[in-house]
Write a protein that holds these residues in place. Sequence first.
Motif, short mmCIF file in Angstrom:
data_model
loop_
_atom_site.label_atom_id
_atom_site.label_comp_id
_atom_site.label_asym_id
_atom_site.label_seq_id
_atom_site.Cartn_x
_atom_site.Cartn_y
_atom_site.Cartn_z
N HIS A 13 51.81 32.46 39.98
CA HIS A 13 51.79 32.00 41.40
C HIS A 13 50.98 33.22 42.14
O HIS A 13 51.29 33.01 43.30
CB HIS A 13 52.65 31.29 41.78
N ALA A 14 49.91 33.63 41.66
CA ALA A 14 49.03 34.50 42.50
C ALA A 14 47.61 34.53 42.49
O ALA A 14 47.28 33.94 41.07
CB ALA A 14 49.62 35.82 42.43
N PRO A 15 46.90 34.49 43.34
CA PRO A 15 45.39 34.45 42.91
C PRO A 15 45.05 35.43 41.96
O PRO A 15 45.32 36.38 41.77
CB PRO A 15 44.47 34.84 44.36
N PRO A 16 43.88 34.77 41.07
CA PRO A 16 43.59 35.97 39.83
C PRO A 16 42.87 37.14 40.16
O PRO A 16 43.19 38.14 39.41
CB PRO A 16 42.33 34.75 38.99
N PRO A 17 42.19 37.29 41.33
CA PRO A 17 41.53 38.64 41.38
C PRO A 17 42.77 39.68 41.81
O PRO A 17 42.66 40.88 41.69
CB PRO A 17 40.86 38.54 42.92
N VAL A 18 43.87 39.32 42.12
CA VAL A 18 45.16 40.16 42.47
C VAL A 18 45.55 40.87 41.15
O VAL A 18 46.01 41.85 41.10
CB VAL A 18 46.31 39.28 42.90
N PHE A 19 45.34 40.10 40.15
CA PHE A 19 45.75 40.55 38.76
C PHE A 19 44.30 41.35 38.15
O PHE A 19 44.47 42.37 37.33
CB PHE A 19 45.95 39.46 37.60
N ALA A 20 43.11 40.91 38.23
CA ALA A 20 42.02 41.30 37.57
C ALA A 20 41.61 42.58 38.25
O ALA A 20 41.17 43.34 37.44
CB ALA A 20 41.04 40.33 37.71
N ILE A 21 41.19 42.71 39.36
CA ILE A 21 40.81 43.99 40.10
C ILE A 21 41.66 45.08 39.69
O ILE A 21 41.00 46.01 39.21
CB ILE A 21 40.73 43.74 41.66
N PRO A 22 42.89 45.32 39.80
CA PRO A 22 43.58 46.61 39.56
C PRO A 22 43.52 46.78 38.13
O PRO A 22 43.48 47.91 37.69
CB PRO A 22 44.97 46.43 39.96
N ALA A 23 43.61 45.71 37.34
CA ALA A 23 43.33 46.01 35.88
C ALA A 23 42.18 46.50 35.29
O ALA A 23 42.04 47.17 34.33
CB ALA A 23 43.64 44.62 35.05
#
Length: 167
Positions: free
Chosen positions: A78-88
């Motif tokens: 339950h968080a926006p996808p860029p929160v996961f994608a950008i740091p990864a």
Amino acid sequence: MEWLLLLEKGIWFGLAAIGFGVLFNVPKRTLLPIYIMAAIGGLFKVFLIHFEINVILSTFVGATAIGFLSIWFAHVRHAPPPVFAIPAVIPMVPGIFAYRMMLGLMHLSGKIDPNTFNHILSETVNNGLKVMFILMALAGGVGVPLLITRKESAKEIKIKRIGFPRA
């Protein structure tokens, strides 16, 4: 390629992504998925480079894997996808090619032997183009899955109808 070396690279990709996640102040519940996504994306890249696939294409495949995984983790955590994608995806930024390009530019700006000018110029341009195309592959690899799946989830968005006065 030794599997232990591949596992070690995956661990380092994940730890670097965790560092960027903490730096960007993401929620704590997203740190484990960021670690997993960075490790998987980085392993795709390293694995394909080992089999002599172009570094640009292998980076695109790794970033695309991160893009699709970020959508899945966004629904789970339950968080926006860029929160996961950008740091990864940040650990896959081509630092060594950018460094070599800058060194070449510094050599070209000073006094240089005319015999080596063409070689240094071609290496500098080659490294600069690699940096540019790898960054485009990272942006496209993360962005395209988000754009593709956004079309599907946009159907569920309810928009209020605004009534216009009739003349």
